[in-house]
Design a protein around this motif. Structure first.
Motif, PDB file in Angstrom:
ATOM      1  N   PHE A  63       6.371  11.309  -5.458  1.00 24.11           N
ATOM      2  CA  PHE A  63       7.606  11.118  -4.738  1.00 24.11           C
ATOM      3  C   PHE A  63       8.289   9.656  -4.779  1.00 24.11           C
ATOM      4  CE2 PHE A  63      10.049  10.148  -0.832  1.00 24.11           C
ATOM      5  CZ  PHE A  63      11.245  10.852  -1.015  1.00 24.11           C
ATOM      6  N   LEU A  64       7.327   8.588  -4.367  1.00 22.51           N
ATOM      7  CA  LEU A  64       7.630   7.302  -4.432  1.00 22.51           C
ATOM      8  C   LEU A  64       7.765   6.798  -5.575  1.00 22.51           C
ATOM      9  CD1 LEU A  64       4.892   6.290  -1.618  1.00 22.51           C
ATOM     10  CD2 LEU A  64       7.320   6.416  -1.143  1.00 22.51           C
ATOM     11  N   ALA A  65       6.954   7.223  -6.653  1.00 19.12           N
ATOM     12  CA  ALA A  65       6.877   6.803  -8.047  1.00 19.12           C
ATOM     13  C   ALA A  65       8.160   6.939  -8.675  1.00 19.12           C
ATOM     14  CB  ALA A  65       5.763   7.129  -8.935  1.00 19.12           C
ATOM     15  N   ALA A  66       8.809   8.184  -8.257  1.00 19.06           N
ATOM     16  CA  ALA A  66      10.050   8.575  -8.768  1.00 19.06           C
ATOM     17  C   ALA A  66      11.301   7.928  -8.457  1.00 19.06           C
ATOM     18  CB  ALA A  66      10.386  10.255  -8.594  1.00 19.06           C
ATOM     19  N   GLY A  67      11.187   7.338  -7.463  1.00 21.52           N
ATOM     20  CA  GLY A  67      12.454   6.342  -7.042  1.00 21.52           C
ATOM     21  C   GLY A  67      12.111   5.966  -5.521  1.00 21.52           C
ATOM     22  N   GLN A  68      12.745   4.607  -5.138  1.00 20.43           N
ATOM     23  CA  GLN A  68      12.609   4.111  -3.962  1.00 20.43           C
ATOM     24  C   GLN A  68      13.339   5.001  -2.887  1.00 20.43           C
ATOM     25  OE1 GLN A  68      10.807   1.857  -2.371  1.00 20.43           O
ATOM     26  NE2 GLN A  68       9.863   1.817  -4.437  1.00 20.43           N
ATOM     27  N   PRO A  69      12.794   5.310  -1.647  1.00 20.67           N
ATOM     28  CA  PRO A  69      13.375   5.989  -0.362  1.00 20.67           C
ATOM     29  C   PRO A  69      14.603   5.107  -0.105  1.00 20.67           C
ATOM     30  CG  PRO A  69      10.786   6.121  -0.204  1.00 20.67           C
ATOM     31  CD  PRO A  69      11.341   5.142  -1.544  1.00 20.67           C
ATOM     32  N   ALA A  70      15.282   5.643   0.953  1.00 20.17           N
ATOM     33  CA  ALA A  70      16.202   4.628   1.513  1.00 20.17           C
ATOM     34  C   ALA A  70      15.899   3.341   2.200  1.00 20.17           C
ATOM     35  CB  ALA A  70      16.987   5.599   2.585  1.00 20.17           C
TER      36      ALA A  70
END
Length: 164
Positions: A134-141
């Motif tokens: 999940f983290l690798a797919a895109g930065q959280p808010a």
């Protein structure tokens, strides 16, 4: 005769909704919140009290399904979980998960208690791996620009506003 077999679906299926705790602005729970919403908001408040808001994520509406046979029906254990995932300082890797995990259904003909406890630990491990994806797919808010100005009483942003 040549037989082609499609690859089976993933043996472990993990799904969750993620709320970055730094995105919550207020601690109060709306008066008209349902009992389910109140309990979830209380768990989020407890997570903030225990871990703080930076690098901490609340995982909810979550499940982990193990498939032990080539079937969507037989040999399946379904777990539900809720809790916290914490990341490293750069928000790039899961360092810790603290989850309440419950076996909600199984089609294995019974799961011995020792096996169930082992599977619960495997759920936690699988969630940590999936959270890294999940983290690798895109930065959280990102934190709000005025996050440093929040007081503890206003740092939660309205638990009711998050449909919890």
């Amino acid at each position: 005769m040549k037989v082609t077999i499609e690859p089976p679906p993933s043996v472990v299926d993990v799904e969750f909704d993620c709320v970055p705790l730094r995105s919550i602005k207020r601690l109060d729970i709306p008066l008209d919140a349902s009992d389910v919403q109140r309990r979830r908001a209380a768990r989020m408040q407890a997570a903030i009290g225990s871990y703080g808001v930076e690098r901490t994520y609340f995982l909810q509406n979550a499940r982990c399904v193990f498939r032990f046979a080539n079937s969507d029906v037989e040999g399946v254990c379904r777990f539900e979980f809720e809790g916290v995932a914490r990341t490293d300082a750069g928000d790039r890797k899961c360092e810790e998960v603290n989850l309440d995990v419950t076996l909600v259904s199984e089609t294995c003909g019974g799961v011995p208690v020792a096996v169930q406890q082992w599977l619960i630990e495997r759920v936690r491990h699988a969630v940590a791996i999936e959270f890294d994806r999940f983290l690798a797919a895109g930065q959280p808010a990102a934190p709000s620009p005025d996050a440093s100005e929040k007081t503890p009483a206003t740092a939660l942003g309205g638990l009711g506003g998050l449909d919890v």
